[in-house]
Structure formats: structure tokens, C-alpha cells
Design a protein around this motif. Structure first.
Motif, mmCIF file in Angstrom:
data_model
loop_
_atom_site.group_PDB
_atom_site.id
_atom_site.type_symbol
_atom_site.label_atom_id
_atom_site.label_comp_id
_atom_site.label_asym_id
_atom_site.label_seq_id
_atom_site.Cartn_x
_atom_site.Cartn_y
_atom_site.Cartn_z
ATOM 1 N N GLY A 5 0.958 -1.293 0.229
ATOM 2 C CA GLY A 5 -0.069 0.059 0.121
ATOM 3 C C GLY A 5 0.761 1.145 -0.119
ATOM 4 N N PHE A 6 2.254 1.211 -0.105
ATOM 5 C CA PHE A 6 2.871 2.469 -0.270
ATOM 6 C C PHE A 6 2.593 3.338 -1.182
ATOM 7 C CE2 PHE A 6 6.444 4.635 -1.456
ATOM 8 C CZ PHE A 6 7.352 5.532 -0.098
ATOM 9 N N ARG A 7 2.519 2.942 -2.521
ATOM 10 C CA ARG A 7 2.069 3.616 -3.657
ATOM 11 C C ARG A 7 0.620 3.486 -3.975
ATOM 12 N NH1 ARG A 7 7.636 3.192 -5.450
ATOM 13 N NH2 ARG A 7 8.441 5.473 -5.395
ATOM 14 N N GLU A 8 0.149 2.355 -3.895
ATOM 15 C CA GLU A 8 -1.224 2.109 -4.221
ATOM 16 C C GLU A 8 -1.993 1.065 -3.122
ATOM 17 O OE1 GLU A 8 -3.425 -0.074 -7.969
ATOM 18 O OE2 GLU A 8 -1.304 0.569 -8.245
ATOM 19 N N PRO A 9 -3.036 1.489 -2.793
ATOM 20 C CA PRO A 9 -3.743 0.649 -1.565
ATOM 21 C C PRO A 9 -3.662 -1.000 -1.769
ATOM 22 C CG PRO A 9 -5.009 2.647 -2.133
ATOM 23 C CD PRO A 9 -4.096 2.423 -3.311
ATOM 24 N N GLY A 10 -3.309 -1.837 -1.180
ATOM 25 C CA GLY A 10 -3.352 -3.027 -1.373
ATOM 26 C C GLY A 10 -2.107 -3.908 -2.286
ATOM 27 N N VAL A 11 -1.336 -2.973 -2.723
ATOM 28 C CA VAL A 11 -0.272 -3.533 -3.580
ATOM 29 C C VAL A 11 0.823 -3.466 -3.151
ATOM 30 C CG1 VAL A 11 0.765 -3.088 -5.909
ATOM 31 C CG2 VAL A 11 -1.770 -2.747 -5.718
ATOM 32 N N TRP A 12 1.831 -4.649 -3.269
ATOM 33 C CA TRP A 12 3.087 -4.820 -2.844
ATOM 34 C C TRP A 12 3.777 -4.554 -4.120
ATOM 35 C CZ3 TRP A 12 6.284 -9.484 -1.025
ATOM 36 C CH2 TRP A 12 7.317 -9.168 -0.468
ATOM 37 N N GLU A 13 4.756 -3.489 -4.225
ATOM 38 C CA GLU A 13 5.533 -3.559 -5.492
ATOM 39 C C GLU A 13 6.798 -4.365 -5.300
ATOM 40 O OE1 GLU A 13 6.286 1.196 -5.394
ATOM 41 O OE2 GLU A 13 5.619 0.792 -3.382
ATOM 42 N N PHE A 14 7.110 -5.247 -4.330
ATOM 43 C CA PHE A 14 8.224 -6.024 -4.549
ATOM 44 C C PHE A 14 7.738 -7.140 -5.531
ATOM 45 C CE2 PHE A 14 10.795 -9.452 -3.321
ATOM 46 C CZ PHE A 14 12.198 -8.960 -3.120
ATOM 47 N N ASP A 15 8.612 -7.641 -6.449
ATOM 48 C CA ASP A 15 8.473 -8.757 -7.309
ATOM 49 C C ASP A 15 8.765 -9.942 -6.407
ATOM 50 O OD1 ASP A 15 8.283 -10.608 -9.320
ATOM 51 O OD2 ASP A 15 9.778 -9.631 -10.612
ATOM 52 N N GLU A 16 7.412 -10.515 -6.259
ATOM 53 C CA GLU A 16 7.539 -11.747 -5.442
ATOM 54 C C GLU A 16 8.141 -13.032 -5.989
ATOM 55 O OE1 GLU A 16 3.830 -12.613 -2.768
ATOM 56 O OE2 GLU A 16 3.043 -10.768 -3.781
ATOM 57 N N ALA A 17 8.282 -12.937 -7.459
ATOM 58 C CA ALA A 17 9.293 -14.009 -8.090
ATOM 59 C C ALA A 17 10.773 -13.605 -7.653
ATOM 60 C CB ALA A 17 9.047 -13.677 -9.685
ATOM 61 N N ASN A 18 11.047 -12.787 -6.961
ATOM 62 C CA ASN A 18 12.574 -12.785 -6.626
ATOM 63 C C ASN A 18 12.923 -13.500 -5.254
ATOM 64 O OD1 ASN A 18 13.850 -11.046 -8.811
ATOM 65 N ND2 ASN A 18 12.774 -9.248 -7.755
ATOM 66 N N LEU A 19 11.434 -13.695 -4.504
ATOM 67 C CA LEU A 19 11.613 -14.373 -3.090
ATOM 68 C C LEU A 19 12.509 -15.580 -3.169
ATOM 69 C CD1 LEU A 19 8.328 -13.432 -1.741
ATOM 70 C CD2 LEU A 19 10.442 -12.392 -0.928
ATOM 71 N N PRO A 20 12.355 -16.517 -4.005
ATOM 72 C CA PRO A 20 13.033 -17.760 -3.970
ATOM 73 C C PRO A 20 14.546 -17.498 -4.025
ATOM 74 C CG PRO A 20 11.028 -18.144 -5.416
ATOM 75 C CD PRO A 20 11.244 -16.625 -4.938
ATOM 76 N N TYR A 21 14.855 -16.614 -4.983
ATOM 77 C CA TYR A 21 16.321 -16.222 -4.855
ATOM 78 C C TYR A 21 17.108 -15.747 -3.765
ATOM 79 C CZ TYR A 21 20.331 -13.646 -6.475
ATOM 80 O OH TYR A 21 21.817 -13.165 -6.516
ATOM 81 N N PHE A 22 16.054 -15.004 -3.169
ATOM 82 C CA PHE A 22 16.862 -14.253 -1.749
ATOM 83 C C PHE A 22 16.778 -15.463 -0.891
ATOM 84 C CE2 PHE A 22 15.469 -10.299 -3.918
ATOM 85 C CZ PHE A 22 16.801 -9.688 -3.993
#
Length: 196
Positions: free
Chosen positions: A70-87
Motif C-alpha cells: 500500500g505504499f504507492r497504491e492501496p493493497g499493492v506490494w511493489e516487490f516482485d515476489e518472483a524474486n523471493l526464492p532467489y533471496f
């Protein structure tokens, strides 16, 4: 008289084109000082990936601090969740937290019914305008990481921020929790944009 001589790197201008160099500089300084954690601001995860790649083969731990939902748009996380397994594979922490130097304060100061700046706004603007936007970001991310227990409370970290996108400011910080903001120390500015 006792002093030490260190290099400071100045980028010609701010921006994401400095990210790869900022990552190399951050890793080098961490190794010189024996620092075990690098805290990087990364909205989508792309900047943090640059740092993870630069850290390969080291024992340095990466903490990626991203915007809240919700930082820029309500209910939206800007982080690309496809990157989570890599991290996860890299052993990095991906955390989010409310911007300590804005958050609720910005909602109040930008509201025409309430209006006016706050003391928190003054701290944020001082860091942004007198030194570098990336310094404000780096300090804020370190506070968020400390509040979530992801950085050592009594050891320096490398903190990295940027101007709008990417990374262009690298500093050495002694962390503190938000409630103890004035215990936080920026001990070195290792790299920053010279012109802002």
C-alpha cells in the motif's frame, strides 16, 4: 593526534546507473571493516539482486528492505515476489516496514485539514537535502531492520540507499531502534552523488 584515512567515492550524478559500482564499493568496505551485514533499500528486489551478486563468495549477510503493502497504491506490494526464492536461496532477509521518517507523519502533514510540517519531516528533509536522498533512505532502512531484529544491535552495518531508483549512497552505520533514533550513528559516508 589519532586519525585514519579512508576513500570516499563520489558519483557524478544520482541514479540507478550507480548501483553496480555502489555494490562493489559496499562489499569492499564491509570486508575492510569486518562488517557482516549490508542493508539495502530495494522496492522491487532488482537493486538487492545487484548487491547479492556482488556479495557472492563472501560471508556477508544481505538485508533487503522494501516498501510496505500500500505504499504507492492501496493493497499493492511493489516487490516482485518472483524474486523471493532467489533471496531465500542466498540466505538473505527480505523485510518491509513503515517508513520511519514519514509514515503517519506524512499523512498528517500532507493533509490540508491538518497541514504543516512535523519534526519527523524536518529530520527526513535534513538528511535528504543537506547530504543525500540516499542517506535518508539508508538511515530509514537501518531503523526498520533494527526494529525487526535483522541487524546486530551493537555492530556496524553497511547501509545503502538511492535517489528514486537503484543505489547511489553507501555508508557505515551503527544501528539503533526507531525509539532510540538518536543512538544511531552514521560513522562513514563511503559513496554518494556529488551533485543532487
Amino acid at each position: 593526534m589519532s586519525f585514519s584515512e579512508k576513500s570516499v567515492f563520489f558519483f557524478d550524478r544520482p541514479g540507478k546507473e550507480n548501483s553496480h559500482d555502489a555494490a562493489k564499493i559496499a562489499v569492499k568496505r564491509a570486508q575492510e571493516l569486518g562488517i557482516s551485514t549490508i542493508v539495502v533499500a530495494s522496492t522491487t528486489g532488482e537493486t538487492a539482486k545487484v548487491f547479492a551478486e556482488a556479495m557472492e563468495g563472501t560471508d556477508i549477510h544481505l538485508v533487503c528492505v522494501t516498501h510496505t503493502v500500500g505504499f504507492r497504491e492501496p493493497g499493492v506490494w511493489e516487490f516482485d515476489e518472483a524474486n523471493l526464492p532467489y533471496f531465500k536461496e542466498q540466505g538473505a532477509d527480505v523485510i518491509m516496514g513503515t517508513h520511519v521518517l514519514s509514515g503517519l507523519e506524512r499523512a498528517l502533514s500532507s493533509n490540508p485539514k491538518v497541514g504543516g510540517g512535523s519534526r519527523t519531516d524536518a529530520v527526513a528533509e535534513t538528511l535528504r537535502r543537506t547530504i543525500a536522498i540516499g542517506l535518508k533512505v539508508a538511515v530509514e532502512c537501518t531503523l526498520i531492520a533494527a526494529d525487526q531484529g535483522k541487524v546486530p544491535a551493537d555492530s556496524e552495518v553497511i547501509a545503502v540507499g538511492g535517489t528514486a531508483q537503484g543505489a547511489d549512497t553507501v555508508c557505515v552505520v551503527l544501528p539503533a531502534n526507531t525509539a532510540r533514533y538518536f543512538d544511531l550513528q552514521v560513522r562513514e559516508i563511503v559513496a554518494m552523488p556529488r551533485n543532487r
